[in-house]
Scaffold this active site. Structure first.
Site, PDB file in Angstrom:
ATOM      1  N   GLU A   1      13.250 -39.696  22.756  1.00 42.70           N
ATOM      2  CA  GLU A   1      11.969 -39.918  23.429  1.00 42.70           C
ATOM      3  C   GLU A   1      12.022 -39.127  24.727  1.00 42.70           C
ATOM      4  O   GLU A   1      12.451 -39.625  25.758  1.00 42.70           O
ATOM      5  CB  GLU A   1      11.752 -41.404  23.702  1.00 42.70           C
ATOM      6  CG  GLU A   1      11.775 -42.258  22.451  1.00 42.70           C
ATOM      7  CD  GLU A   1      11.752 -43.750  22.770  1.00 42.70           C
ATOM      8  OE1 GLU A   1      11.385 -44.123  23.904  1.00 42.70           O
ATOM      9  OE2 GLU A   1      12.123 -44.538  21.884  1.00 42.70           O
TER      10      GLU A   1
ATOM     11  N   ASP B   1      14.779 -49.622  13.480  1.00 42.96           N
ATOM     12  CA  ASP B   1      14.878 -49.268  14.892  1.00 42.96           C
ATOM     13  C   ASP B   1      16.318 -48.976  15.324  1.00 42.96           C
ATOM     14  O   ASP B   1      17.268 -49.398  14.681  1.00 42.96           O
ATOM     15  CB  ASP B   1      14.325 -50.427  15.729  1.00 42.96           C
ATOM     16  CG  ASP B   1      13.760 -49.969  17.067  1.00 42.96           C
ATOM     17  OD1 ASP B   1      13.955 -48.804  17.441  1.00 42.96           O
ATOM     18  OD2 ASP B   1      13.095 -50.798  17.727  1.00 42.96           O
TER      19      ASP B   1
ATOM     20  N   GLU C   1       8.952 -42.399  15.206  1.00 44.38           N
ATOM     21  CA  GLU C   1       8.750 -42.381  16.648  1.00 44.38           C
ATOM     22  C   GLU C   1       9.274 -41.036  17.169  1.00 44.38           C
ATOM     23  O   GLU C   1       8.625 -40.028  17.002  1.00 44.38           O
ATOM     24  CB  GLU C   1       9.429 -43.579  17.320  1.00 44.38           C
ATOM     25  CG  GLU C   1       8.991 -43.735  18.764  1.00 44.38           C
ATOM     26  CD  GLU C   1       9.746 -44.822  19.500  1.00 44.38           C
ATOM     27  OE1 GLU C   1       9.254 -45.227  20.558  1.00 44.38           O
ATOM     28  OE2 GLU C   1      10.825 -45.233  19.049  1.00 44.38           O
TER      29      GLU C   1
ATOM     30  N   GLU D   1       5.101 -47.230  24.725  1.00 49.53           N
ATOM     31  CA  GLU D   1       6.028 -48.312  25.056  1.00 49.53           C
ATOM     32  C   GLU D   1       6.763 -48.054  26.364  1.00 49.53           C
ATOM     33  O   GLU D   1       7.176 -48.982  27.058  1.00 49.53           O
ATOM     34  CB  GLU D   1       7.026 -48.543  23.926  1.00 49.53           C
ATOM     35  CG  GLU D   1       8.062 -47.454  23.746  1.00 49.53           C
ATOM     36  CD  GLU D   1       9.101 -47.814  22.694  1.00 49.53           C
ATOM     37  OE1 GLU D   1       8.762 -48.569  21.769  1.00 49.53           O
ATOM     38  OE2 GLU D   1      10.239 -47.342  22.802  1.00 49.53           O
TER      39      GLU D   1
END
Length: 653
Positions: A165, A406, A455, A461
């Site tokens: 990310e 996840d 993702e 988030e």
């Protein structure tokens, strides 16, 4: 004597020139040219739109300790034109994909092949190996070299253990310090206006590619090695974070007869053309799932981002059946096909086969089925990996529709194989898969179309703990991360503020930018399984806005980028069935523009137009929603404030 020496040198040069050979392949429109340079080393270069796009870049594959490309002699080569028409199972951009390219195949006597494809939208190459048994891949060489000192959108990584990310830092290539490395995709702007992307496709049984600066204006390949041993991180995150304690001295052990991942270079003069190019899809293996009729993308009412914050209800909201029944009712009332049960539904994070004391999944499944709403369950990858088949058997028995996995945090060969194994076993049980805490997509979602999202993006988030998800970041993602494929950004924030009024709040998060900026994401961001991140209570307070975004589809039959500049703005039109959807977003600066509606078909449309409100420069929550009748001959005058946006739904009359 001197004459003899000169004659000898001249002979050597002549021999080398005979051994070296350049092989070229042009795109169908002749605007892209891939050139393979052979000889002492193997290199390639690319020209696009009449100028250098990629300078000679050294490539090679080290197999069982030997580099196969260095000095390799050509056995034969060929060029063929291919034109295919494909119908995606899950149409992320187009209902029909025209896959038209010219392909160069070069076979070397060393047992390796190189295949290069030239598309109108970019180029790609891959290695192919033809050896018996299994082999060790020690390394793959890729010394990325670009002309001049290009502007680079660089997703910097601190470690190969990552959620991937990343915020896209902007550098000039020669200013990137030695040892600084990034994940993919990345984007480079060469000579001021030539957009050269880099990602990879059709990656199986092999690690992901990373790039590391050598401090000399060049990026060199970096791969995770095969993991041999790990231990759990000490502390409260030990259920999901691990430390690699032993690695092999190679990057893969694999079959000797196989193709390796495509190295993919989307190239365009206009930034928006990168999005329409769709190269990762075109380069990936077709679906291996025979019956795909059960694969149903759609929106998801999501609980975790808003921390189950319901209010105005007659029960204590939280991780309990009453709360999830409320979510199901909300989804049913707004034609949202799924509700996710995120972290907290299990007895513990490591016991993912039993539900918590105030949760009854089978009861919730029955309640949802009666209302046309399916459930998707969250799980940590580690506990799932201990018994993938048994766990998925149980979820299938309960009647859920999918899983959200996840905290994978790795991109080595074994982790790539885990993704594929889950996809295969889930498909056998008619379960959708959403990879969260994940690496980027590489086209596996085409091969296993039950993979409906990844993702691998710094999305909404992050607003729960940082101020890094800015409007500038948001309008960088379509031209960078989205080059790889779908992204689980999770839009839909209802508490909106400009940077000067923004606050970091974990349990009641907000977002930077306007309400219309959030609405536009449902058109701009490609996500077949698209979350609606905020609380049902917040959505129900503003039903007019909620009804508007809830009707946005998550798959598209046609995509047309109207205009865009990386980090500045994007305006995009998409079609679903007979209806069109138009949206735009701005970064740090607002803009006014007239958008021609010539993408519409003949006839009249009723347009629902949601724009920044007259006071949106001060109050980011301010928006206007109006309707009017339009046709393809019209244009819309749009004003977006800084961090602003707009979205329009055109219903065919």
């Amino acid at each position: 004597m001197m004459k003899k020496v000169l004659f000898f040198v001249a002979c050597l040069l002549a021999c080398n020139s005979l051994m070296a050979e350049d092989l070229m392949v042009n795109s169908p429109n002749k605007k892209m040219r891939f050139t393979l340079h052979t000889g002492k080393t193997l290199k390639f270069s690319v020209r696009a739109f009449g100028r250098a796009a990629i300078d000679p870049t050294k490539i090679d594959l080290q197999v069982d300790g030997k580099y196969l490309g260095a000095g390799a002699k050509i056995a034969n080569s060929s060029i063929k034109e291919h034109q295919l028409s494909e119908t995606p199972v899950v149409p992320v951009k187009f209902e029909t994909v025209d896959n038209h390219y010219n392909e160069l195949t070069v076979k070397f006597k060393s047992g390796i092949q190189l295949i290069a494809r030239a598309y109108d939208a970019g180029v790609a190459y891959r290695f192919v190996l033809d050896k018996k048994g299994s082999v060790i891949i020690n390394n793959e060489v890729f010394d990325f070299t670009l002309p001049g000192n290009p502007k680079v959108f660089f997703p910097t990584e601190e470690s190969l253990i990552s959620h991937y990310e990343r915020y896209y830092e902007v550098f000039n290539m020669k200013n990137i310090l030695a040892g600084t490395f990034c994940s993919l995709p990345m984007l480079n702007i060469v000579a001021g206006d030539l957009h050269v992307g880099l990602t990879e496709a059709d990656l199986f049984d092999y690690p992901h590619l990373f790039l590391e600066s050598n401090g000399k204006g060049q990026l060199v390949s970096k791969f995770p090695h095969v993991v041999k041993a790990t231990v759990a991180e000490k502390g409260e995150l030990g259920d999901r974070n691990e430390i690699i304690t032993e690695e092999a001295d190679y990057i893969a052990k694999t079959a000797g007869k196989r193709s390796f991942p495509w190295r993919v270079f989307p190239i365009a003069e206009e930034a928006g053309d990168l999005i329409e190019g769709n190269l990762v899809y075109k380069l990936s293996t077709p679906s291996k799932i025979k019956d795909t009729s059960w694969i149903k993308p759609g929106k998801v009412a999501w609980d975790w981002w808003n921390a189950n914050n319901l209010y105005g209800v007659d029960f204590k909201a939280g991780l309990n059946n009453e709360t999830y029944k409320y979510y199901i009712d909300f989804a049913a009332n707004n034609n949202i096909p799924y509700v996710i049960l995120d972290e907290g539904w299990t007895k513990s994070t490591t016991n993912i086969k039993e539900y918590a004391k105030d949760i009854n999944v089978e009861e919730l499944v029955k309640y949802g089925n009666e209302r046309g709403v399916g459930l998707i369950l969250w799980a940590l990858w580690g506990p799932l990996n201990e018994d993938i088949a048994g766990t998925l058997d149980l979820y299938e028995k309960w009647g859920v529709k999918g899983i959200k996995i996840d905290f994978m945090q790795r991109a080595d060969q074994d982790m790539v194989n885990f993704y594929e194994e889950v996809a295969v076993l889930a498909a056998e049980r008619h379960l959708l898969v959403d990879y969260h805490g994940a690496f980027k997509p590489t086209g596996m979602e085409k091969t296993y179309p039950n993979i409906v999202n990844y993702e691998g993006v710094k999305g909404l988030e992050n607003n729960k703990w940082s101020d890094e998800v800015t409007p500038t970041h948001n309008v960088t993602l379509p031209f960078t991360r989205m080059l790889a494929g779908p992204l689980d950004y999770t839009p839909g924030a209802m508490d909106n503020a400009h940077a000067q009024n923004y606050m970091i709040r974990f349990d009641r998060p907000m977002a930077i930018g306007t309400r219309a900026h959030q609405a536009a994401m449902f058109v701009v961001y490609e996500a077949p399984l698209q979350m609606m991140a905020d609380s049902p209570s917040n959505y129900e307070r503003e039903q007019k806005f909620t009804s508007f975004i809830a009707q946005m589809p998550t798959t598209w039959d046609e995509t047309k980028v109207i205009s865009g500049e990386v980090g500045e703005h994007i305006i995009i039109a998409r079609r679903h069935g007979n209806d069109w959807f138009l949206a735009g977003m701005t970064g740090a600066e607002g803009m006014e523009t007239a958008v021609a509606l010539d993408f519409l078909k003949d006839g009249q449309y009723e347009a629902e137009i949601l724009t920044d409100g007259p006071n949106a420069e001060m109050a980011a929550i301010d928006y206007l929603l109006k309707t009017k009748s339009v046709s393809k001959a019209d244009e819309l005058n749009i004003k977006m404030v800084n961090g602003g946006g707009f979205a329009v739904i055109f219903h065919k009359k």
